[in-house]
Design a protein around this motif. Structure first.
Motif, PDB file in Angstrom:
ATOM      1  N   LEU A  11      18.397  40.932  20.719  1.00  0.00           N
ATOM      2  CA  LEU A  11      19.204  39.800  20.269  1.00  0.00           C
ATOM      3  C   LEU A  11      20.042  40.170  19.051  1.00  0.00           C
ATOM      4  N   ASP A  12      19.508  41.026  18.196  1.00  0.00           N
ATOM      5  CA  ASP A  12      20.289  41.515  17.060  1.00  0.00           C
ATOM      6  C   ASP A  12      21.500  42.312  17.548  1.00  0.00           C
ATOM      7  N   THR A  13      21.285  43.151  18.558  1.00  0.00           N
ATOM      8  CA  THR A  13      22.400  43.908  19.138  1.00  0.00           C
ATOM      9  C   THR A  13      23.406  42.975  19.792  1.00  0.00           C
ATOM     10  N   LEU A  14      22.919  41.970  20.515  1.00  0.00           N
ATOM     11  CA  LEU A  14      23.808  40.990  21.139  1.00  0.00           C
ATOM     12  C   LEU A  14      24.668  40.303  20.084  1.00  0.00           C
ATOM     13  N   ALA A  15      24.050  39.894  18.980  1.00  0.00           N
ATOM     14  CA  ALA A  15      24.795  39.223  17.918  1.00  0.00           C
ATOM     15  C   ALA A  15      25.860  40.138  17.329  1.00  0.00           C
ATOM     16  N   LEU A  16      25.517  41.403  17.110  1.00  0.00           N
ATOM     17  CA  LEU A  16      26.484  42.355  16.566  1.00  0.00           C
ATOM     18  C   LEU A  16      27.680  42.503  17.501  1.00  0.00           C
ATOM     19  N   LEU A  17      27.419  42.602  18.787  1.00  0.00           N
ATOM     20  CA  LEU A  17      28.507  42.728  19.760  1.00  0.00           C
ATOM     21  C   LEU A  17      29.356  41.457  19.806  1.00  0.00           C
ATOM     22  N   GLN A  18      28.720  40.307  19.711  1.00  0.00           N
ATOM     23  CA  GLN A  18      29.485  39.052  19.679  1.00  0.00           C
ATOM     24  C   GLN A  18      30.393  39.013  18.457  1.00  0.00           C
ATOM     25  N   LEU A  19      29.875  39.451  17.317  1.00  0.00           N
ATOM     26  CA  LEU A  19      30.689  39.482  16.107  1.00  0.00           C
ATOM     27  C   LEU A  19      31.851  40.453  16.263  1.00  0.00           C
TER      28      LEU A  19
END
Length: 216
Positions: free
Chosen positions: A110-118
């Motif tokens: 989820l941390d990786t997902l958030a980084l990609l969304q940003l």
């Protein structure tokens, strides 16, 4: 493992690391890579996960994925690298969704997902993904990404508070990884930094310029 010990013990000695990197490239150069040398290829990817050698890290991480297409950890690690290459962000989003589907929505994924969304410009989604994991965001890298989300969405007071907290945690013995170092520079500069001089998210780097370890 001898090579990992050398990397851990001589992390700031360029000559030693260059020799280790060269030997790892020799041992993993065949394509496909021998299965018993996958840990060496994984170590090489970690050493290459820097702005100046990111293209090599991506190529070798993709080789690992071909060897273990069912590994959500390898998918996550590839997605982390893709987050720092503008042309690969959409691919990274697909890969991290695959990792979550293959495993479960772990905090790291989820941390990786958030980084990609940003990085894709979907700022509110990135922030909400991170906020949904509170109070589990205890690791410095997770707080760093939350600080970036606060900064990019205009919540500058929160971003400044997180930056101050991270300054208190950082020591010379525990520096940021080279890629997270780019984000730390952005957060440290705050609203007056390079990112805030643009009306939309600016790529951190251009193409052709430390992920989690498999099994750890």
């Amino acid at each position: 493992m001898l090579f990992r010990s050398l990397v851990d013990q001589h992390g700031s000695e360029g000559g030693v690391l260059d020799s280790v990197r060269q030997r790892l490239e020799e041992l993993t150069g065949t394509d496909p890579c021998r299965p018993d040398r996958a840990p060496l290829l994984q170590l090489l990817v970690g050493m290459q996960s820097r702005p100046e050698s990111l293209a090599d890290a991506l190529r070798n991480q993709e080789r690992l994925l071909k060897m273990r297409p069912d590994s959500p950890i390898i998918l996550n690690n590839l997605a982390v690298l893709e987050a720092f290459v503008p042309e690969r962000v959409e691919s990274g989003l697909r890969h991290i969704q695959e990792a979550i589907e293959q495993d479960r929505p772990r905090l790291e994924y989820l941390d990786t997902l958030a980084l990609l969304q940003l990085q894709s410009g979907d700022l509110e989604s990135g922030l909400n993904t991170l906020l949904g994991q509170l109070p589990l965001l205890a690791a410095p890298e997770h707080k760093l990404h939350l600080g970036i989300a606060m900064l990019r969405t205009g919540r500058t007071e929160h971003a400044s508070r997180i930056a101050g907290e991270l300054r208190g945690l950082l020591t010379a013995a525990t520096p940021w990884s080279p890629l997270n170092g780019l984000l730390w520079q952005e957060l440290s500069e705050g609203p007056s930094g390079q990112y805030r001089r643009h009306s939309r998210p600016t790529p951190l780097m251009q193409h052709d310029t430390t992920p989690a370890s498999e099994g750890e």
